[in-house]
Design a protein around this motif. Structure first.
Motif, PDB file in Angstrom:
ATOM      1  N   SER A  62      38.165  48.358  42.317  1.00 41.89           N
ATOM      2  CA  SER A  62      38.428  47.768  40.466  1.00 41.89           C
ATOM      3  C   SER A  62      38.854  46.677  40.146  1.00 41.89           C
ATOM      4  CB  SER A  62      39.944  47.371  40.644  1.00 41.89           C
ATOM      5  OG  SER A  62      40.133  46.282  41.830  1.00 41.89           O
ATOM      6  N   ARG A  63      37.791  46.107  40.465  1.00 42.30           N
ATOM      7  CA  ARG A  63      36.750  44.975  39.523  1.00 42.30           C
ATOM      8  C   ARG A  63      34.947  44.962  40.179  1.00 42.30           C
ATOM      9  NH1 ARG A  63      40.695  40.620  37.921  1.00 42.30           N
ATOM     10  NH2 ARG A  63      42.501  41.601  37.901  1.00 42.30           N
ATOM     11  N   GLU A 108      39.734  38.369  47.770  1.00 42.87           N
ATOM     12  CA  GLU A 108      39.349  38.476  48.972  1.00 42.87           C
ATOM     13  C   GLU A 108      38.111  38.949  48.639  1.00 42.87           C
ATOM     14  OE1 GLU A 108      42.128  42.500  47.303  1.00 42.87           O
ATOM     15  OE2 GLU A 108      40.641  42.468  46.690  1.00 42.87           O
ATOM     16  N   THR A 166      37.212  45.781  47.066  1.00 45.77           N
ATOM     17  CA  THR A 166      37.483  44.113  45.685  1.00 45.77           C
ATOM     18  C   THR A 166      36.908  45.974  44.741  1.00 45.77           C
ATOM     19  OG1 THR A 166      38.049  42.508  46.564  1.00 45.77           O
ATOM     20  CG2 THR A 166      37.747  42.865  44.067  1.00 45.77           C
ATOM     21  N   HIS A 167      35.386  46.428  44.448  1.00 45.17           N
ATOM     22  CA  HIS A 167      34.552  46.911  43.803  1.00 45.17           C
ATOM     23  C   HIS A 167      35.354  48.649  43.636  1.00 45.17           C
ATOM     24  CE1 HIS A 167      32.001  44.208  43.804  1.00 45.17           C
ATOM     25  NE2 HIS A 167      31.083  44.889  42.485  1.00 45.17           N
ATOM     26  N   GLN A 204      44.312  37.338  44.027  1.00 47.37           N
ATOM     27  CA  GLN A 204      44.164  38.444  45.060  1.00 47.37           C
ATOM     28  C   GLN A 204      42.816  38.642  44.733  1.00 47.37           C
ATOM     29  OE1 GLN A 204      47.114  41.463  45.246  1.00 47.37           O
ATOM     30  NE2 GLN A 204      45.415  42.475  46.473  1.00 47.37           N
ATOM     31  N   ARG A 205      41.843  38.972  43.901  1.00 46.79           N
ATOM     32  CA  ARG A 205      40.762  39.436  44.101  1.00 46.79           C
ATOM     33  C   ARG A 205      39.482  39.020  44.438  1.00 46.79           C
ATOM     34  NH1 ARG A 205      43.158  43.567  44.979  1.00 46.79           N
ATOM     35  NH2 ARG A 205      44.197  45.179  43.362  1.00 46.79           N
ATOM     36  N   LEU A 226      47.036  39.291  40.522  1.00 44.54           N
ATOM     37  CA  LEU A 226      46.134  40.066  41.208  1.00 44.54           C
ATOM     38  C   LEU A 226      45.126  39.556  40.822  1.00 44.54           C
ATOM     39  CD1 LEU A 226      45.200  43.057  41.611  1.00 44.54           C
ATOM     40  CD2 LEU A 226      45.157  43.583  39.333  1.00 44.54           C
ATOM     41  N   THR A 227      44.233  38.596  40.046  1.00 43.48           N
ATOM     42  CA  THR A 227      42.844  37.918  40.187  1.00 43.48           C
ATOM     43  C   THR A 227      42.748  36.104  40.860  1.00 43.48           C
ATOM     44  OG1 THR A 227      43.255  38.565  37.311  1.00 43.48           O
ATOM     45  CG2 THR A 227      41.444  36.325  38.479  1.00 43.48           C
ATOM     46  N   ASP A 248      32.352  42.266  50.848  1.00 39.38           N
ATOM     47  CA  ASP A 248      32.962  43.314  50.375  1.00 39.38           C
ATOM     48  C   ASP A 248      31.943  44.917  50.621  1.00 39.38           C
ATOM     49  OD1 ASP A 248      33.930  45.570  48.691  1.00 39.38           O
ATOM     50  OD2 ASP A 248      34.304  44.894  46.441  1.00 39.38           O
TER      51      ASP A 248
END
Length: 269
Positions: free
Chosen positions: A36-37, A87, A33-34, A83-84, A80-81, A124
């Protein structure tokens, strides 16, 4: 399966993760995930504060996407939030790591930043790949983005291009700051964290899930992330036992730790 660990202490010397870890909710590989977030601590805190402890995965999705609990501006961003966060943390009581995280979150408000970090490290691989650039630093030592990039490159080899590596470094540095390991803006320096008994119990739980046993639990990378040496980790474990978070038994110099108090719904492992 490519296993990205970054910090060798996260796995026993055998390097064997096994089905037990994956069944608990660990995620391995060369994606994370990192890219993008960050670890999204504020979003996680707001979500768990506004959903019941017995919430199911669909309930979290409804809160994030349908009810826009986190105040995102578009439907695409809400999805998307969702989903992230899924994850990073699972958001599903069928996933043991999230089940334990959710229980400790309610019991240990002080330890929440470290609880979130530990869960994100387990789920992650890219964040885990940056730990070698953070954990060994002494208090007040300057954080080096180049060192983190090199550590990450060692983990992922050529599977990420330079642009993506830079994004991971930027996001990971923010996550380590949210957890309390770094402070500062333009120039970040290392600070030592003060873990709670709940954070230590969670670290031991994760270490046990990947195969550490006995006293090796207290020298694993999961405990080192909390800036604890062996003696202080043992003392904090006794505090966790007094709080009803762990079972600790020592017979004939053999140490056994039981995690049923943390997750009574899990079968023995």
């Amino acid at each position: 399966m490519a296993v990205v660990t970054g910090f060798a202490g996260f796995l026993p010397q055998t390097g064997q993760t096994g089905k037990v870890a994956e069944q608990a909710g660990f995620r391995f590989g060369d994606k994370g995930t990192h890219t993008s977030r960050t670890m999204m601590l504020a979003e996680l805190d707001a979500l768990l504060a506004s959903t019941p402890a017995e919430a199911k995965r669909a309930d979290y999705t409804r809160a994030i996407v349908d009810e826009n609990l986190l105040g995102k501006t578009t439907g695409a961003t809400r999805k998307l939030t969702n989903q992230r966060l899924g994850e990073l943390y699972g958001l599903d009581p069928n996933i043991p790591i999230f089940r334990v995280l959710r229980r400790l979150w309610s019991l240990d408000s002080e330890g929440r930043p470290l609880l979130a970090l530990l869960a994100a490290l387990a789920r992650d691989p890219l964040l885990a790949g940056t730990a070698q650039a953070i954990v060994p630093l002494g208090a007040g030592e300057e954080f080096s983005r180049l060192r983190m990039r090199d550590a990450l490159r060692e983990s992922v080899r050529d599977r990420l291009n330079d642009s993506i590596l830079d994004k991971v470094v930027r996001n990971a540095a923010s996550s380590w700051t949210q957890a309390g390991h770094l402070e500062g803006r333009t120039f970040k320096v290392r600070r030592l964290v003060t873990p709670s008994p709940g954070a230590l119990a969670f670290a031991l739980y994760l270490a046990h899930r990947v195969g550490f046993r006995g006293t090796a639990l207290f020298t694993s990378g999961w405990v080192q992330v909390l800036d604890l040496d062996f003696r202080r980790a043992r003392d904090l474990a006794n505090d966790a036992k007094r709080l009803g978070l762990l079972d600790i038994r020592e017979l004939s110099n053999v140490l056994e730790i039981g995690f049923e108090p943390l997750d009574p719904w899990s079968e023995g492992f």
